[in-house]
Structure formats: C-alpha cells, structure tokens
Design a protein around this motif. Structure first.
Motif, PDB file in Angstrom:
ATOM      1  N   SER A  78      12.979  -0.256   2.906  1.00 46.01           N
ATOM      2  CA  SER A  78      12.184   0.501   3.866  1.00 46.01           C
ATOM      3  C   SER A  78      11.049  -0.374   4.362  1.00 46.01           C
ATOM      4  O   SER A  78      10.722  -1.404   3.763  1.00 46.01           O
ATOM      5  CB  SER A  78      11.627   1.787   3.241  1.00 46.01           C
ATOM      6  N   ILE A  79      10.425   0.027   5.469  1.00 44.79           N
ATOM      7  CA  ILE A  79       9.302  -0.714   6.022  1.00 44.79           C
ATOM      8  C   ILE A  79       8.184   0.248   6.405  1.00 44.79           C
ATOM      9  O   ILE A  79       8.410   1.422   6.695  1.00 44.79           O
ATOM     10  CB  ILE A  79       9.710  -1.551   7.259  1.00 44.79           C
ATOM     11  N   THR A  80       6.964  -0.275   6.379  1.00 42.86           N
ATOM     12  CA  THR A  80       5.778   0.442   6.862  1.00 42.86           C
ATOM     13  C   THR A  80       4.910  -0.551   7.619  1.00 42.86           C
ATOM     14  O   THR A  80       5.145  -1.763   7.570  1.00 42.86           O
ATOM     15  CB  THR A  80       4.969   1.053   5.703  1.00 42.86           C
ATOM     16  N   MET A  81       3.907  -0.061   8.311  1.00 39.44           N
ATOM     17  CA  MET A  81       3.013  -0.948   9.036  1.00 39.44           C
ATOM     18  C   MET A  81       1.609  -0.374   9.040  1.00 39.44           C
ATOM     19  O   MET A  81       1.393   0.797   8.681  1.00 39.44           O
ATOM     20  CB  MET A  81       3.499  -1.164  10.477  1.00 39.44           C
ATOM     21  N   GLN A  82       0.645  -1.202   9.426  1.00 41.48           N
ATOM     22  CA  GLN A  82      -0.720  -0.740   9.540  1.00 41.48           C
ATOM     23  C   GLN A  82      -1.523  -1.706  10.407  1.00 41.48           C
ATOM     24  O   GLN A  82      -1.148  -2.870  10.596  1.00 41.48           O
ATOM     25  CB  GLN A  82      -1.389  -0.614   8.173  1.00 41.48           C
ATOM     26  N   GLU A  83      -2.618  -1.206  10.940  1.00 46.38           N
ATOM     27  CA  GLU A  83      -3.553  -2.052  11.670  1.00 46.38           C
ATOM     28  C   GLU A  83      -4.261  -2.962  10.668  1.00 46.38           C
ATOM     29  O   GLU A  83      -4.700  -2.510   9.599  1.00 46.38           O
ATOM     30  CB  GLU A  83      -4.569  -1.166  12.390  1.00 46.38           C
TER      31      GLU A  83
END
Length: 392
Positions: free
Chosen positions: A207-212
């Motif tokens: 799975s992947i996630t992201m953020q500033e």
C-alpha cells in the motif's frame, strides 16, 4: 398387586415390551459428548424421553401408582434403552471424506502470491533471513514552482513532467532550490552504506500513502542584500531552510487557505497529478529496458501525517496496490531493475500570487517556491538476519 418389575418382566416375555438389558451396554462418558457424538447423544436422549411401551404395559395391568424405587427402575430401563439406540446409531455413522479441492490450471497465479514467492526465494538461500510485516520506505520529491510575471501581476508556474522519488539515499548529494545539500532522514529512509555493499533487502509493496513535506522559497540574493535588518533570515529567503508562513510574511499568502491554513499548492498538485512505479534496467547495466506502471491518480492516495504502517493499525487510510510490486535496495542484483516512483503532472499548472514587501518599501516576487511531497511505501520486508554471512 404385582410390583413394577414383575409386570414389566411379564410384558417383556409376552413380547409387548422389549427388555433393554438383553445386550450389555457400556456406561456413557460423563464428561459429555464431543462434537462428533452430538447426533448419537441426541438419539439417546430422544429414546429416553419418548414413550417406550413400559407405561402402556403398566396401565393395561391396572398399575396406576409407583413407589420411588419402582420409578428408579423404570428410569434405569429407559436409560439403558437410550444407550442401546445410541450405540446402534453410532455404528451407522461413517467418516465423511473431505471434498476434493478444485484443481487449478498450472498457469494460474493465485491472488496475493507475491509474499509467498519472496518467502520461497529467501528460503532457498543458505543465509538466515527475517521478515518484517510493518516495513515502510519513504522519500520526498521537490516540485519547483517558478515565479513569473511582474511585481504587480505574478504567478507560480509548475511545469508538466515527471518528478522522481526513491532515487536519492541518505548521505547522497542533492539540491534544495539550487542549493547544494546532503540527503538526511528528513528526506528519505533509504540507505546505501556503500555502492558495493547492500543489505540485499527485498520489499513487497502492499500500500502507499502520502503527505505534504514542507515549503521553501528563494528570492534574488542581490535584492535581499539591499534590505536592511534581514540578518539571519537571508538563509530562509534564499531557499536554505524550511518555511511555514501562512501569515504571508515571507511566502505569498495565497498559498494557504484563509480559514483552514491548508497548503493550496499541495492540494493543486494532488488534484492534477498521477503516480507511477518504474523499474529501470538500463541504469543497472541491463538491456536498456524499463517497466512503468500506472498506480492511481494522486488525489486517491490517502494523505496522512503518520509515516510507519505499524502506527496505522487503528484504521488509518492507505491505498492498496496490486500484488507483486517489489522494491529492492540492491538494483544491481535485482531481476526487476532499479525502482523509483514518479509523480507525473500531465499539464502545466498556474497559481496566481501577490509579491510581498519584505521591508524594502516595494513588493518583490520570489524566483521560485519549492513544494515538497512525501510518498510512503508500506509492506513486507525480507532481509538478511544480523550476523549472517552474506556474500554480495
């Protein structure tokens, strides 16, 4: 009047009732029936509680009252009869054979086989290995926003194209808005102690996630020198430090939402870009082939401030990816090639801003603003056990 036993013995001899003591029956297990004996136990109880014929025989012969001892004898006959019926039932029970599983075609790959394939691969090696199910890698990419226009009418321009992640490791050289720097763990947790010594870790992406990841701004240094009292703030104004400034002191105020403080540059990129995974064999001396896979639109990748997957067990959102995508820290020995992730912006983005008066009496537009985005890969890591003899 004859007692109960005499009456029932007579009715047994005449065939009116059947003696339950003709065949010897073992005492039942007082611990209670197992699951497989449930049917037999139910038959026994039904036989005990039903009309066995003894009551009718007693009534027929005028026996309307019984003593406690006689009642106990009737109950013993009922229990013995129930045990006999249950024993006959048990003899008819056959163990059911397990239904054969459907035979899958030899060229069919079962779902979620990626972890199994990596596990078998590492099992075939001589060295000991470990598997971490809460593993993660993260990397940050710089998206330059060039400022165009004049001091009265200006805008930030984000050029269409590819912005690459996981191409820099801790300790390697890089730049922030043109300023030379060295990658730290604030940028990535990918480590390569030496170009010739890798840990040979293989990472199955699930799975992947992201953020500033932050902002920087760079003004013309010669213009900054003309402003008195800037002092140590010059490093901030020339792109050498991270900056959060929703008050609009150094950064154009239009970047942040007036009420929520949301970074609108970041939101614009999320709504405009897509993310790819890329494996490149050309970079590792291969046959100049590469594999590029579209994962999803960037806005569908959940935004989270939590980096490690182990902290998201409470239900934090992640974007699952297709099974079988492998990231390795040793691309030279990988059959897949050097891994990278790509944020692709298909069209130019224009973001209007108002230049800021930094204290010189007139507004100044920045040369560029740096937007930084972090992408995290969550999954299962296979790596050599510490102390194992590894030949690379």
């Amino acid at each position: 009047m004859s007692n109960v036993l005499d009456i029932l013995r007579e009715s047994d001899e005449q065939g009116e009732t059947a003696s339950p003591f003709d065949e010897e029956v073992d005492e039942p297990d007082t611990a209670g029936p197992d699951d497989e004996d449930d049917d037999t136990a139910a038959v026994e109880l039904a036989a005990e509680e039903g009309d066995t014929g003894d009551i009718r025989a007693l009534r027929k012969r005028g026996k309307k009252q019984v003593s406690l001892e006689e009642l106990r004898q009737i109950q013993m006959r009922s229990r013995a009869r129930g045990q006999r019926v249950g024993a006959k039932k048990a003899q008819k029970v056959h163990v059911q054979k397990a239904k054969p599983k459907p035979k899958l075609p030899p060229n069919f790959v079962p779902p979620n086989s990626g972890a199994r394939e990596l596990f078998n691969k590492w099992t075939a090696r001589d060295a000991k290995f470990v598997m971490r199910q809460d593993g993660h890698y993260y990397s940050v990419v710089e998206i330059p926003c060039k400022c165009q226009g004049t001091e009265k009418l200006a805008w930030l321009h984000i050029a269409k194209g590819d912005y690459t992640l996981f191409n820099v490791a801790v300790g390697e050289s890089m730049t922030f808005l043109g300023n030379n720097a060295t990658a730290t763990t604030n940028w990535t947790n990918l480590q390569r102690p030496s170009k010739n010594t890798y840990s040979d870790q293989e990472f199955l992406i699930q799975s992947i996630t992201m953020q500033e990841a932050g902002l920087r701004v760079r003004y013309d240094g010669s213009e900054i020198d003309k402003i008195t009292g800037v002092g140590e703030a010059k490093g901030v104004l020339t792109g050498q430090a991270w900056l959060w400034d929703d008050a609009g002191t150094f950064l154009p105020k239009e970047i942040f939402h007036d009420f929520s403080g949301e970074n609108l540059l970041y939101r614009t990129v999320r709504r405009s870009a897509v993310v790819y995974f890329n494996w490149d064999k050309a970079r590792t001396g291969g046959n100049a082939t590469s594999r590029k896979v579209l994962i999803d639109h960037l806005r569908n990748v959940p935004d989270t401030k939590v980096r490690t997957l182990s902290r998201t067990s409470g239900g934090a959102a992640v974007l699952p990816v297709s099974d079988g995508y492998v990231f390795t820290d040793n691309p030279e020995r990988s059959e897949h090639g050097a891994f990278s992730a790509i944020i692709h912006i298909p069209e130019d983005i224009v973001f209007p801003i108002k230049p800021i008066d930094l204290g010189g009496g007139t507004p100044i537009r920045p040369i560029e603003v740096g937007l930084y985005v972090q992408l995290s890969l969550n999954g299962i890591a296979f790596e050599h056990h510490k102390g194992s003899n590894v030949t690379v």
